[in-house]
Scaffold this active site. Structure first.
Site, PDB file in Angstrom:
ATOM      1  N   SER A  50       0.784  -1.238   0.000  1.00 30.87           N
ATOM      2  CA  SER A  50       0.000   0.000   0.000  1.00 30.87           C
ATOM      3  C   SER A  50       0.816   1.288   0.000  1.00 30.87           C
ATOM      4  O   SER A  50       0.269   2.362  -0.301  1.00 30.87           O
ATOM      5  CB  SER A  50      -0.942  -0.001   1.206  1.00 30.87           C
ATOM      6  OG  SER A  50      -0.201  -0.227   2.389  1.00 30.87           O
ATOM      7  N   THR A  51       2.089   1.224   0.366  1.00 31.20           N
ATOM      8  CA  THR A  51       2.928   2.435   0.399  1.00 31.20           C
ATOM      9  C   THR A  51       4.364   2.051  -0.005  1.00 31.20           C
ATOM     10  O   THR A  51       4.693   0.876  -0.120  1.00 31.20           O
ATOM     11  CB  THR A  51       2.974   3.063   1.823  1.00 31.20           C
ATOM     12  OG1 THR A  51       3.408   2.059   2.748  1.00 31.20           O
ATOM     13  CG2 THR A  51       1.634   3.584   2.272  1.00 31.20           C
ATOM     14  N   ALA A 143       7.200  -3.464   6.405  1.00 28.98           N
ATOM     15  CA  ALA A 143       7.975  -2.723   7.405  1.00 28.98           C
ATOM     16  C   ALA A 143       7.020  -2.537   8.569  1.00 28.98           C
ATOM     17  O   ALA A 143       6.003  -1.861   8.431  1.00 28.98           O
ATOM     18  CB  ALA A 143       8.438  -1.385   6.850  1.00 28.98           C
ATOM     19  N   TYR A 238      22.262   1.467  11.571  1.00 29.93           N
ATOM     20  CA  TYR A 238      21.518   0.617  10.640  1.00 29.93           C
ATOM     21  C   TYR A 238      22.153  -0.764  10.460  1.00 29.93           C
ATOM     22  O   TYR A 238      21.738  -1.733  11.091  1.00 29.93           O
ATOM     23  CB  TYR A 238      21.296   1.319   9.271  1.00 29.93           C
ATOM     24  CG  TYR A 238      20.136   0.660   8.566  1.00 29.93           C
ATOM     25  CD1 TYR A 238      18.850   1.195   8.626  1.00 29.93           C
ATOM     26  CD2 TYR A 238      20.294  -0.558   7.911  1.00 29.93           C
ATOM     27  CE1 TYR A 238      17.773   0.535   8.058  1.00 29.93           C
ATOM     28  CE2 TYR A 238      19.224  -1.228   7.334  1.00 29.93           C
ATOM     29  CZ  TYR A 238      17.965  -0.664   7.405  1.00 29.93           C
ATOM     30  OH  TYR A 238      16.912  -1.330   6.850  1.00 29.93           O
ATOM     31  N   LYS A 247      17.888  -7.624   9.016  1.00 31.86           N
ATOM     32  CA  LYS A 247      18.065  -7.688   7.553  1.00 31.86           C
ATOM     33  C   LYS A 247      18.993  -8.837   7.177  1.00 31.86           C
ATOM     34  O   LYS A 247      18.805  -9.485   6.147  1.00 31.86           O
ATOM     35  CB  LYS A 247      18.600  -6.349   7.024  1.00 31.86           C
ATOM     36  CG  LYS A 247      17.558  -5.234   7.028  1.00 31.86           C
ATOM     37  CD  LYS A 247      16.393  -5.562   6.116  1.00 31.86           C
ATOM     38  CE  LYS A 247      15.368  -4.460   6.017  1.00 31.86           C
ATOM     39  NZ  LYS A 247      14.116  -4.905   5.384  1.00 31.86           N
TER      40      LYS A 247
HETATM   41  P1  NAD Z   1       6.453   1.489   4.140  1.00 36.51           P
HETATM   42  O1  NAD Z   1       6.207   1.851   5.557  1.00 36.51           O
HETATM   43  O2  NAD Z   1       6.215   2.531   3.113  1.00 36.51           O
HETATM   44  O3  NAD Z   1       5.544   0.211   3.726  1.00 36.51           O
HETATM   45  C1  NAD Z   1       5.281  -0.842   4.583  1.00 36.51           C
HETATM   46  C2  NAD Z   1       4.142  -1.701   4.044  1.00 36.51           C
HETATM   47  O4  NAD Z   1       3.946  -2.798   4.958  1.00 36.51           O
HETATM   48  C3  NAD Z   1       2.794  -0.994   3.941  1.00 36.51           C
HETATM   49  O5  NAD Z   1       2.097  -1.462   2.795  1.00 36.51           O
HETATM   50  C4  NAD Z   1       2.040  -1.479   5.196  1.00 36.51           C
HETATM   51  O6  NAD Z   1       0.617  -1.477   5.071  1.00 36.51           O
HETATM   52  C5  NAD Z   1       2.576  -2.884   5.284  1.00 36.51           C
HETATM   53  N1  NAD Z   1       2.444  -3.486   6.615  1.00 36.51           N
HETATM   54  C6  NAD Z   1       3.061  -3.116   7.764  1.00 36.51           C
HETATM   55  N2  NAD Z   1       2.722  -3.952   8.771  1.00 36.51           N
HETATM   56  C7  NAD Z   1       1.881  -4.879   8.237  1.00 36.51           C
HETATM   57  C8  NAD Z   1       1.201  -6.010   8.751  1.00 36.51           C
HETATM   58  N3  NAD Z   1       1.316  -6.393  10.023  1.00 36.51           N
HETATM   59  N4  NAD Z   1       0.400  -6.701   7.899  1.00 36.51           N
HETATM   60  C9  NAD Z   1       0.240  -6.345   6.603  1.00 36.51           C
HETATM   61  N5  NAD Z   1       0.894  -5.304   6.063  1.00 36.51           N
HETATM   62  C10 NAD Z   1       1.690  -4.578   6.872  1.00 36.51           C
HETATM   63  O7  NAD Z   1       7.929   0.929   4.088  1.00 36.51           O
HETATM   64  P2  NAD Z   1       9.080   0.867   2.974  1.00 36.51           P
HETATM   65  O8  NAD Z   1      10.102   1.871   3.317  1.00 36.51           O
HETATM   66  O9  NAD Z   1       8.514   0.824   1.602  1.00 36.51           O
HETATM   67  O10 NAD Z   1       9.734  -0.545   3.333  1.00 36.51           O
HETATM   68  C11 NAD Z   1       9.435  -1.742   2.652  1.00 36.51           C
HETATM   69  C12 NAD Z   1      10.669  -2.618   2.684  1.00 36.51           C
HETATM   70  O11 NAD Z   1      11.720  -1.971   1.957  1.00 36.51           O
HETATM   71  C13 NAD Z   1      11.196  -2.866   4.112  1.00 36.51           C
HETATM   72  O12 NAD Z   1      11.663  -4.175   4.212  1.00 36.51           O
HETATM   73  C14 NAD Z   1      12.376  -1.892   4.184  1.00 36.51           C
HETATM   74  O13 NAD Z   1      13.361  -2.285   5.106  1.00 36.51           O
HETATM   75  C15 NAD Z   1      12.896  -1.964   2.757  1.00 36.51           C
HETATM   76  N6  NAD Z   1      13.758  -0.834   2.367  1.00 36.51           N
HETATM   77  C16 NAD Z   1      13.384   0.453   2.626  1.00 36.51           C
HETATM   78  C17 NAD Z   1      14.256   1.493   2.303  1.00 36.51           C
HETATM   79  C18 NAD Z   1      13.893   2.942   2.589  1.00 36.51           C
HETATM   80  O14 NAD Z   1      14.781   3.785   2.588  1.00 36.51           O
HETATM   81  N7  NAD Z   1      12.638   3.264   2.795  1.00 36.51           N
HETATM   82  C19 NAD Z   1      15.477   1.223   1.673  1.00 36.51           C
HETATM   83  C20 NAD Z   1      15.815  -0.091   1.370  1.00 36.51           C
HETATM   84  C21 NAD Z   1      14.938  -1.121   1.738  1.00 36.51           C
END
Ligand code: NAD
Length: 392
Positions: A50-51, A143, A238, A247
């Site tokens: 969703s995000t 996340a 991190y 991770k």
């Molecule tokens: P985000 O917060 O934008 O998205 C998280 C998603 O998880 C959302 O769709 C939310 O609804 C869902 N979610 C959370 N808890 C849930 C649950 N219990 N049940 C169902 N859905 C649930 O986060 P993001 O930054 O897009 O992170 C996504 C992945 O990418 C993570 O593993 C993060 O570590 C990784 N990542 C992020 C970055 C960054 O800088 N943002 C960089 C590299 C990797």
């Protein structure tokens, strides 16, 4: 009602329906503008759709590959009686669904706790009802700050702490726009354990096993989970901190899942992505300051990317279009390659010691950071009239 941003710490507790919809439409237009991704997935399950990176994955699968998508997320609907807008991911998903249906693409949504068995069952049912009846791509992009163990009912909480000794570091109070010094405490053994249980690879493996047991994994299915490494500057909080250990656990799970998917001529891998402003990353100490400097440097060099650019590149140049995955020494795909380029990191490293509250807007892209942050919640988009009443 008229919806305005209400920022509390690293969260915005309101979201604008029309702004979130516009944000989704912008991402769809970007993916369409890049052209069809050949040989792409036909049916994708996106866990965390969703995000952020998960939403970008869903949009790329649907509008780049023409895939049916099954999205799993945890979002709050609006409450008109209490004048409480829905969460951004709710509005994002509503718009995604509208656009996917208009394009004739199958789309199913499951709003609930992805860590639980019930949501896994619901997802399997939705996959069975989808045109292919199976999935050929599984994206794991959760996340979450907590996880309820489906076997024991125990609730694990993840913490963003160091491992070993506490650490004093420069950080950014994004609310006040001030450069501050923070002390990040060292985690206890228990906190490390719970963080790994929450953000590690256990649940990803459970998902793939559940899907496999239900017979809904297609031949040649790929599964990817997203990780982050970043520069040495942020290692203490991190990569060497509690979240980094989680991770590493996720990365280790990739090998086990890969062995399972290989039986179906498929594969599992980790994609290491770039640091970006998302709801999840804004909660990590030190990272928002690093990201503000990184944005400045990468924008000046003309190599800045957001979630959608990152994921479109992953799909178009690694996963599909006749390409092969390119792995680093530890078997991970690196779409963080531009972030970690020597010239980029040298520039960030030079700016880091000089940044203060007084020169924050001059030496960093904090203005861009704030804009991106508000955009996550549908605010500040050019084609939206924020003075208009909207249905929440
Ligand atoms: P985000 O917060 O934008 O998205 C998280 C998603 O998880 C959302 O769709 C939310 O609804 C869902 N979610 C959370 N808890 C849930 C649950 N219990 N049940 C169902 N859905 C649930 O986060 P993001 O930054 O897009 O992170 C996504 C992945 O990418 C993570 O593993 C993060 O570590 C990784 N990542 C992020 C970055 C960054 O800088 N943002 C960089 C590299 C990797």
């Amino acid at each position: 009602m008229i919806v305005e941003p209400k920022v509390k710490g690293f969260l915005c507790v309101t979201a604008h329906p029309e702004g979130c919809a516009e944000n989704v439409r912008e991402q769809i237009a970007y993916v369409r503008g890049k052209g069809e991704i050949k040989g792409g997935c036909k049916s994708a399950l996106i866990i965390g759709s969703s995000t952020g990176y998960g939403l970008a994955s869903r949009i790329t699968a649907a509008f780049g590959c023409g895939a049916a998508t099954i999205g799993v997320f945890f979002e709050r609907p609006g409450d008109a009686a209490r004048s409480r807008p829905a969460s951004a991911g709710w509005y994002n998903t509503a718009e995604f669904t509208k656009q996917a249906e208009a394009a004739g693409l199958y789309c199913a949504n499951i709003n609930g706790d992805a860590f639980g068995d019930e949501v896994k069952k619901q997802a399997i049912e939705a996959i069975k009802k989808s045109p292919l009846g199976k999935v050929d791509l599984i994206v794991y992009s959760l996340a979450s700050p907590r996880r309820t163990d489906p076997d024991t009912g125990e609730v694990y909480k993840s913490v963003l702490k160091t491992v070993g000794e506490e650490r004093k570091d420069k950080s950014l109070d994004t609310d006040k726009g001030q450069v501050v010094e923070v002390t990040v405490p060292a985690a206890t053994e228990r906190e490390i354990f719970e963080t790994v249980k929450t953000m590690g690879g256990d649940d990803w493996e459970r998902w793939v096993k559940a899907l496999d047991d239900a017979g809904v994994i297609a031949e040649g299915c790929a599964s990817v989970a997203y990780s982050y490494i970043g520069p040495e500057l942020t290692y203490p909080i991190y990569r060497s901190g509690t979240i980094g250990l989680a991770k590493k656990d996720l990365e280790a799970a990739a090998d086990r899942i890969d062995a399972l998917l290989k039986l179906r001529r498929g594969k599992a891998f980790i994609s290491v992505n770039k640091a970006l402003v998302t709801q999840a990353s804004s909660a990590i100490p030190v990272v928002p300051l690093y990201v503000s400097i990184l944005y400045k440097v990468m924008k000046e060099k003309g190599i800045h990317e957001g979630c959608i650019e990152q994921i479109q590149r992953l799909f178009a140049t690694q996963l599909y279009n006749g390409n092969c995955l390119e792995f680093d020494d530890e078997g991970r795909v690196r779409i963080d390659n531009l972030e970690l380029r020597d010239d980029v990191q040298k520039a960030v490293f030079d700016i880091w010691p000089k940044v203060s509250t007084e020169n924050l807007y001059e030496l960093t892209d904090f203005a861009g950071y704030k804009k991106e942050f508000l955009k996550l919640f549908g605010f500040g988009l050019p084609n939206v009239d924020y003075s208009k009443d909207v249905e929440i």
